[in-house]
Design a protein around this motif. Structure first.
Motif, PDB file in Angstrom:
ATOM      1  N   PHE A 182     107.854   2.191  45.827  1.00 31.20           N
ATOM      2  CA  PHE A 182     107.395   0.826  45.587  1.00 31.20           C
ATOM      3  C   PHE A 182     106.043   0.828  44.872  1.00 31.20           C
ATOM      4  O   PHE A 182     105.815   0.004  43.973  1.00 31.20           O
ATOM      5  CB  PHE A 182     107.296   0.053  46.901  1.00 31.20           C
ATOM      6  CG  PHE A 182     108.612  -0.445  47.403  1.00 31.20           C
ATOM      7  CD1 PHE A 182     109.448  -1.185  46.589  1.00 31.20           C
ATOM      8  CD2 PHE A 182     109.039  -0.167  48.693  1.00 31.20           C
ATOM      9  CE1 PHE A 182     110.675  -1.652  47.035  1.00 31.20           C
ATOM     10  CE2 PHE A 182     110.255  -0.624  49.162  1.00 31.20           C
ATOM     11  CZ  PHE A 182     111.081  -1.368  48.330  1.00 31.20           C
ATOM     12  N   THR A 183     105.147   1.735  45.258  1.00 33.85           N
ATOM     13  CA  THR A 183     103.867   1.834  44.565  1.00 33.85           C
ATOM     14  C   THR A 183     104.068   2.188  43.105  1.00 33.85           C
ATOM     15  O   THR A 183     103.425   1.618  42.207  1.00 33.85           O
ATOM     16  CB  THR A 183     102.981   2.890  45.242  1.00 33.85           C
ATOM     17  OG1 THR A 183     102.800   2.553  46.619  1.00 33.85           O
ATOM     18  CG2 THR A 183     101.625   2.983  44.558  1.00 33.85           C
ATOM     19  N   VAL A 193     102.565   7.929  36.953  1.00 39.36           N
ATOM     20  CA  VAL A 193     102.450   6.569  36.420  1.00 39.36           C
ATOM     21  C   VAL A 193     102.019   6.613  34.959  1.00 39.36           C
ATOM     22  O   VAL A 193     102.568   5.898  34.104  1.00 39.36           O
ATOM     23  CB  VAL A 193     101.450   5.748  37.264  1.00 39.36           C
ATOM     24  CG1 VAL A 193     101.163   4.401  36.596  1.00 39.36           C
ATOM     25  CG2 VAL A 193     101.995   5.531  38.660  1.00 39.36           C
ATOM     26  N   ILE A 194     101.047   7.466  34.649  1.00 40.51           N
ATOM     27  CA  ILE A 194     100.598   7.604  33.265  1.00 40.51           C
ATOM     28  C   ILE A 194     101.732   8.106  32.377  1.00 40.51           C
ATOM     29  O   ILE A 194     101.907   7.652  31.240  1.00 40.51           O
ATOM     30  CB  ILE A 194      99.387   8.560  33.197  1.00 40.51           C
ATOM     31  CG1 ILE A 194      98.197   7.960  33.939  1.00 40.51           C
ATOM     32  CG2 ILE A 194      99.002   8.848  31.748  1.00 40.51           C
ATOM     33  CD1 ILE A 194      97.019   8.900  34.061  1.00 40.51           C
ATOM     34  N   LEU A 195     102.520   9.038  32.889  1.00 39.20           N
ATOM     35  CA  LEU A 195     103.659   9.546  32.124  1.00 39.20           C
ATOM     36  C   LEU A 195     104.661   8.441  31.830  1.00 39.20           C
ATOM     37  O   LEU A 195     105.212   8.357  30.722  1.00 39.20           O
ATOM     38  CB  LEU A 195     104.324  10.691  32.885  1.00 39.20           C
ATOM     39  CG  LEU A 195     105.596  11.279  32.259  1.00 39.20           C
ATOM     40  CD1 LEU A 195     105.321  11.793  30.853  1.00 39.20           C
ATOM     41  CD2 LEU A 195     106.166  12.391  33.136  1.00 39.20           C
ATOM     42  N   HIS A 196     104.911   7.582  32.805  1.00 38.18           N
ATOM     43  CA  HIS A 196     105.856   6.475  32.584  1.00 38.18           C
ATOM     44  C   HIS A 196     105.305   5.473  31.576  1.00 38.18           C
ATOM     45  O   HIS A 196     106.039   4.977  30.723  1.00 38.18           O
ATOM     46  CB  HIS A 196     106.147   5.778  33.911  1.00 38.18           C
ATOM     47  CG  HIS A 196     107.167   4.684  33.799  1.00 38.18           C
ATOM     48  ND1 HIS A 196     108.519   4.920  33.797  1.00 38.18           N
ATOM     49  CD2 HIS A 196     107.029   3.337  33.667  1.00 38.18           C
ATOM     50  CE1 HIS A 196     109.177   3.784  33.671  1.00 38.18           C
ATOM     51  NE2 HIS A 196     108.300   2.805  33.586  1.00 38.18           N
ATOM     52  N   VAL A 197     104.010   5.177  31.674  1.00 30.45           N
ATOM     53  CA  VAL A 197     103.404   4.239  30.719  1.00 30.45           C
ATOM     54  C   VAL A 197     103.446   4.824  29.315  1.00 30.45           C
ATOM     55  O   VAL A 197     103.623   4.096  28.325  1.00 30.45           O
ATOM     56  CB  VAL A 197     101.959   3.921  31.153  1.00 30.45           C
ATOM     57  CG1 VAL A 197     101.265   3.058  30.104  1.00 30.45           C
ATOM     58  CG2 VAL A 197     101.957   3.216  32.495  1.00 30.45           C
ATOM     59  N   TRP A 198     103.306   6.137  29.208  1.00 30.80           N
ATOM     60  CA  TRP A 198     103.343   6.815  27.912  1.00 30.80           C
ATOM     61  C   TRP A 198     104.692   6.656  27.226  1.00 30.80           C
ATOM     62  O   TRP A 198     104.789   6.720  25.997  1.00 30.80           O
ATOM     63  CB  TRP A 198     103.013   8.286  28.131  1.00 30.80           C
ATOM     64  CG  TRP A 198     102.935   9.103  26.887  1.00 30.80           C
ATOM     65  CD1 TRP A 198     102.045   8.969  25.858  1.00 30.80           C
ATOM     66  CD2 TRP A 198     103.781  10.207  26.529  1.00 30.80           C
ATOM     67  NE1 TRP A 198     102.276   9.921  24.893  1.00 30.80           N
ATOM     68  CE2 TRP A 198     103.339  10.704  25.277  1.00 30.80           C
ATOM     69  CE3 TRP A 198     104.854  10.841  27.147  1.00 30.80           C
ATOM     70  CZ2 TRP A 198     103.947  11.774  24.644  1.00 30.80           C
ATOM     71  CZ3 TRP A 198     105.460  11.918  26.529  1.00 30.80           C
ATOM     72  CH2 TRP A 198     105.004  12.378  25.285  1.00 30.80           C
TER      73      TRP A 198
END
Length: 322
Positions: free
Chosen positions: A99-100, A186-191
């Motif tokens: 969820f986070t 999270v950074i990888l997903h945003v990338w």
């Protein structure tokens, strides 16, 4: 002189069957005419039944059993579901981590994709090349190789640690820290913003230029034009991307598996839901337990998707809406 029904046919009176009130007879296509359609659909139907519908129903049955892949399933009723929420703290941790991840990675991905789409929605030389370059991360981001590279970048001797060390900031490996490991994912997903960016670009191209011209004549600045024209006209595309991002974020697996070594570490800080399903099913050989987790995930995704659709009537604006 007697009055009665005329014995003359519609053809004799010069009236067509439709004008005389008679319904034209329906012609049924022979079965042979539809056989070719069913023949071309057969591979898809077989794939649907064998690889999707069949395994789905089997997994529903297995979720009520104790099945270790080696012995026949043993019926246990709802025990798997009860154990998940009452006697499995790792499962609750997997829910918290997932969820986070979903509530941070999905919105940030959409925000970043929208900003890049606005910047790339211009007419400058070589803009097609820039769009292609920015789309590349989405082609590579979900691969095992990129996950390994990400592990090296945020490792103890990685590029990020070296850059921070140059400015006097020294610390441990990001992927080895319980407080920071999840944020590297999270950074990888945003990338991986390329797919959403392309869809936003397509939506921006559909906004009529006359609206911007009229707003400019009325004295509206860039902020007002974005807030009162671009954003409302783009809400259907935002809604579409939002639903896709929610589903994809809940199903994230490869980065967490590679970076954590398939265990969800450190201290279960990257224990994604799908990763825990894999651990229970293919590491602990508790396939019935893993099937129950899979069905709960299906329900969770369905609920969030339904909430998105229910809320869309309050903020999504369509051109043909009255």
């Amino acid at each position: 002189m007697t009055i009665g029904h005329s014995s003359e046919s519609p053809a004799a009176t010069g009236l067509s069957p439709s004008r005389s009130g008679a319904r034209p007879a329906r012609t049924r296509k022979p079965l042979s005419d539809n056989a070719y359609g069913y023949l071309f659909l057969a591979p898809w139907l077989v794939g649907l039944l064998v690889f999707l519908a069949g395994p789905t129903l089997v997994s529903l049955y297995l979720s009520f059993t104790d099945f270790n892949l080696l012995q026949p399933p043993k019926w246990v009723g709802a025990q798997n579901y009860i154990t998940l929420f009452s006697r499995d703290p790792r499962y609750l941790q997997a829910l918290r981590v997932t969820f986070t991840y979903v509530f941070t990675a999905a919105p940030l991905n959409l925000l970043f994709a929208l900003l890049l789409a606005l910047l790339l929605n211009t007419r400058i030389r070589g803009i097609s090349l820039y769009r292609a370059v920015y789309y590349v991360p989405s082609l590579l981001g979900g691969s095992v190789a990129i996950a390994i590279l990400w592990q090296q970048i945020f490792g103890l001797d990685g590029v990020v640690s070296q850059i921070l060390g140059f400015f006097g900031v020294h610390g441990s490996s990001w992927v080895s820290s319980p407080k920071q490991a999840l944020w590297t994912l999270v950074i990888l997903h945003v990338w991986q913003f390329g797919s959403a960016m392309i869809i936003f670009l397509a939506g921006l191209k559909q906004i009529p230029a006359e609206l911007y011209e009229a707003a400019t004549i009325d004295g509206a600045g860039k902020v007002h034009r974005f807030w009162f024209i671009t954003l409302p006209m783009l809400t259907p595309v935002i809604f579409f991307n939002l639903v896709l991002q929610i589903i994809n974020s809940f199903q994230a697996f490869t980065p967490a598996f590679i970076i954590s070594g398939g265990k969800g570490g450190p201290l279960d800080s990257t224990l994604f839901y799908t990763l825990y399903v894999y651990i229970q099913g293919f590491t602990n050989f508790r396939m019935g337990y893993a099937s129950a987790m899979g069905w709960i995930l299906l329900i969770i995704i369905g609920v969030f998707t339904a909430l998105a659709f229910l809320s869309s009537k309050y903020w999504v604006h369509y051109d043909d809406a009255r």
